[in-house]
Design a protein around this motif. Structure first.
Motif, PDB file in Angstrom:
ATOM      1  N   ASP A  36     -65.665 -28.401 -28.655  1.00  0.00           N
ATOM      2  CA  ASP A  36     -65.553 -27.985 -27.247  1.00  0.00           C
ATOM      3  C   ASP A  36     -66.672 -27.038 -26.838  1.00  0.00           C
ATOM      4  O   ASP A  36     -67.219 -27.150 -25.746  1.00  0.00           O
ATOM      5  CB  ASP A  36     -64.166 -27.403 -26.942  1.00  0.00           C
ATOM      6  CG  ASP A  36     -63.889 -26.108 -27.654  1.00  0.00           C
ATOM      7  OD1 ASP A  36     -63.563 -26.157 -28.851  1.00  0.00           O
ATOM      8  OD2 ASP A  36     -64.010 -25.051 -27.034  1.00  0.00           O
ATOM      9  N   GLU A  37     -67.075 -26.136 -27.736  1.00  0.00           N
ATOM     10  CA  GLU A  37     -68.182 -25.225 -27.389  1.00  0.00           C
ATOM     11  C   GLU A  37     -69.488 -25.992 -27.245  1.00  0.00           C
ATOM     12  O   GLU A  37     -70.302 -25.711 -26.372  1.00  0.00           O
ATOM     13  CB  GLU A  37     -68.341 -24.146 -28.466  1.00  0.00           C
ATOM     14  CG  GLU A  37     -67.318 -23.039 -28.357  1.00  0.00           C
ATOM     15  CD  GLU A  37     -67.288 -22.168 -29.602  1.00  0.00           C
ATOM     16  OE1 GLU A  37     -68.312 -22.072 -30.302  1.00  0.00           O
ATOM     17  OE2 GLU A  37     -66.223 -21.595 -29.882  1.00  0.00           O
ATOM     18  N   LEU A  38     -69.671 -26.953 -28.132  1.00  0.00           N
ATOM     19  CA  LEU A  38     -70.901 -27.750 -28.081  1.00  0.00           C
ATOM     20  C   LEU A  38     -70.982 -28.527 -26.759  1.00  0.00           C
ATOM     21  O   LEU A  38     -71.998 -28.507 -26.069  1.00  0.00           O
ATOM     22  CB  LEU A  38     -70.944 -28.687 -29.292  1.00  0.00           C
ATOM     23  CG  LEU A  38     -72.255 -29.438 -29.517  1.00  0.00           C
ATOM     24  CD1 LEU A  38     -72.472 -29.654 -31.020  1.00  0.00           C
ATOM     25  CD2 LEU A  38     -72.264 -30.777 -28.827  1.00  0.00           C
ATOM     26  N   LEU A  39     -69.884 -29.192 -26.402  1.00  0.00           N
ATOM     27  CA  LEU A  39     -69.902 -30.011 -25.186  1.00  0.00           C
ATOM     28  C   LEU A  39     -70.023 -29.140 -23.939  1.00  0.00           C
ATOM     29  O   LEU A  39     -70.611 -29.555 -22.935  1.00  0.00           O
ATOM     30  CB  LEU A  39     -68.658 -30.909 -25.128  1.00  0.00           C
ATOM     31  CG  LEU A  39     -68.563 -31.947 -26.258  1.00  0.00           C
ATOM     32  CD1 LEU A  39     -67.298 -32.788 -26.101  1.00  0.00           C
ATOM     33  CD2 LEU A  39     -69.795 -32.852 -26.316  1.00  0.00           C
ATOM     34  N   LYS A  40     -69.493 -27.917 -24.032  1.00  0.00           N
ATOM     35  CA  LYS A  40     -69.617 -26.996 -22.898  1.00  0.00           C
ATOM     36  C   LYS A  40     -71.074 -26.589 -22.695  1.00  0.00           C
ATOM     37  O   LYS A  40     -71.561 -26.508 -21.564  1.00  0.00           O
ATOM     38  CB  LYS A  40     -68.747 -25.766 -23.151  1.00  0.00           C
ATOM     39  CG  LYS A  40     -68.515 -24.906 -21.933  1.00  0.00           C
ATOM     40  CD  LYS A  40     -67.402 -23.966 -22.295  1.00  0.00           C
ATOM     41  CE  LYS A  40     -67.337 -22.735 -21.491  1.00  0.00           C
ATOM     42  NZ  LYS A  40     -66.343 -21.813 -22.063  1.00  0.00           N
ATOM     43  N   LEU A  41     -71.772 -26.354 -23.788  1.00  0.00           N
ATOM     44  CA  LEU A  41     -73.193 -26.000 -23.693  1.00  0.00           C
ATOM     45  C   LEU A  41     -73.999 -27.173 -23.122  1.00  0.00           C
ATOM     46  O   LEU A  41     -74.907 -26.986 -22.306  1.00  0.00           O
ATOM     47  CB  LEU A  41     -73.720 -25.579 -25.077  1.00  0.00           C
ATOM     48  CG  LEU A  41     -75.182 -25.131 -25.129  1.00  0.00           C
ATOM     49  CD1 LEU A  41     -75.442 -23.951 -24.192  1.00  0.00           C
ATOM     50  CD2 LEU A  41     -75.564 -24.737 -26.563  1.00  0.00           C
ATOM     51  N   VAL A  42     -73.648 -28.387 -23.542  1.00  0.00           N
ATOM     52  CA  VAL A  42     -74.300 -29.587 -22.999  1.00  0.00           C
ATOM     53  C   VAL A  42     -74.093 -29.620 -21.480  1.00  0.00           C
ATOM     54  O   VAL A  42     -75.040 -29.820 -20.705  1.00  0.00           O
ATOM     55  CB  VAL A  42     -73.728 -30.867 -23.646  1.00  0.00           C
ATOM     56  CG1 VAL A  42     -74.257 -32.117 -22.951  1.00  0.00           C
ATOM     57  CG2 VAL A  42     -74.045 -30.908 -25.139  1.00  0.00           C
ATOM     58  N   ALA A  43     -72.856 -29.404 -21.070  1.00  0.00           N
ATOM     59  CA  ALA A  43     -72.503 -29.459 -19.645  1.00  0.00           C
ATOM     60  C   ALA A  43     -73.301 -28.444 -18.842  1.00  0.00           C
ATOM     61  O   ALA A  43     -73.932 -28.781 -17.830  1.00  0.00           O
ATOM     62  CB  ALA A  43     -71.003 -29.205 -19.479  1.00  0.00           C
TER      63      ALA A  43
END
Ligand code: ADP
Ligand code: MG
Length: 219
Positions: A64-71
């Motif tokens: 979730d942290e990774l995808l949030k950074l992508v977003a």
């Protein structure tokens, strides 16, 4: 635990998105030249280059942290319509990943992630299926993913089903008339061209499936 998707998968997924955006940059520019302003390939390539830089600097420890950074990176670095749309997709996907109990995604969680991404795109862009946008890729992908998960498929099989439906969905935009986004200005003249955003999204979903296959073979 072996048959779940974790942060290694998510890292590989996003690396695959960056590689696909670079590889297909010119093709996506050409598609956008036909029915838009010839910048889609540049937009997604630039966006995912920035994402790669951001991940290199921070290496998030969870899906979730990774995808949030992508977003956040896509929203802040991609100027076109696709930046906020894909950014919102990854933000909702991040929230879906956070809701997965162990932090690792099972088959149902993988389907929920794609459904959440679709909801994000629709909440932002208000397009329905059939309007010749990236929704025409994510909507069949979400349906195929859920069907596979309900049928007892593994997470990798769920993503494979989604990727196949996504590729068909992108292809199926060719005969459609655009009624959302820049291509809608062309009206009937948008018919006969593949939608660039639907095309790039199919590559991003193919990358998700490939990353899961790599996880299966390599761990
Ligand atoms: P711009 O249109 O601002 O130049 P891009 O070229 O990067 O931005 O992205 C164009 C793509 O964005 C289209 O091919 C389409 O798939 C997608 N798109 C545009 N508007 C919408 C919308 N309202 N909902 C979903 N997708 C959209
Ligand atoms: Mg464009």
């Amino acid at each position: 635990m072996a048959d779940t998707l974790g942060v290694e998968w998510a890292t590989r997924w996003i690396e695959g998105c960056a590689a696909a955006a670079a590889e297909h940059r010119d093709e996506l520019i050409d598609l956008d030249r036909e029915i838009g302003d010839a910048d889609h390939g540049e937009n997604v390539d630039r966006g995912f280059r920035k994402v790669t830089e951001a991940l290199g600097a921070q290496a998030p420890g969870s899906v979730d942290e990774l995808l949030k950074l992508v977003a956040k990176t896509l929203i802040s670095t991609v100027g076109g319509a696709s930046g906020p749309l894909l950014g919102t997709a990854f933000l909702r996907a991040s929230k879906a990943a956070k809701a997965a109990e162990s932090g690792e995604l099972g088959a149902g969680d993988a389907a929920a992630l794609i459904e959440a991404a679709l909801e994000g795109i629709q909440s932002r862009g208000h397009a329905e299926e059939g309007e010749k946008t990236m929704v025409d890729t994510w909507a069949p992908a979400a349906r195929a993913a859920r069907e596979a998960a309900d049928g007892g498929a593994s997470p990798a099989e769920v993503l494979r089903a989604a990727a196949e439906a996504a590729a068909q969905g992108a292809e199926a935009t060719i005969p459609l008339k655009a009624t959302k986004g820049r291509a809608s200005y062309l009206g009937e003249r948008s018919v006969g061209h593949k939608d660039p955003g639907a095309t790039s999204s199919a590559y991003f979903l193919a990358a998700a499936a490939a990353a899961a296959d790599a996880a299966k073979g390599g761990e």
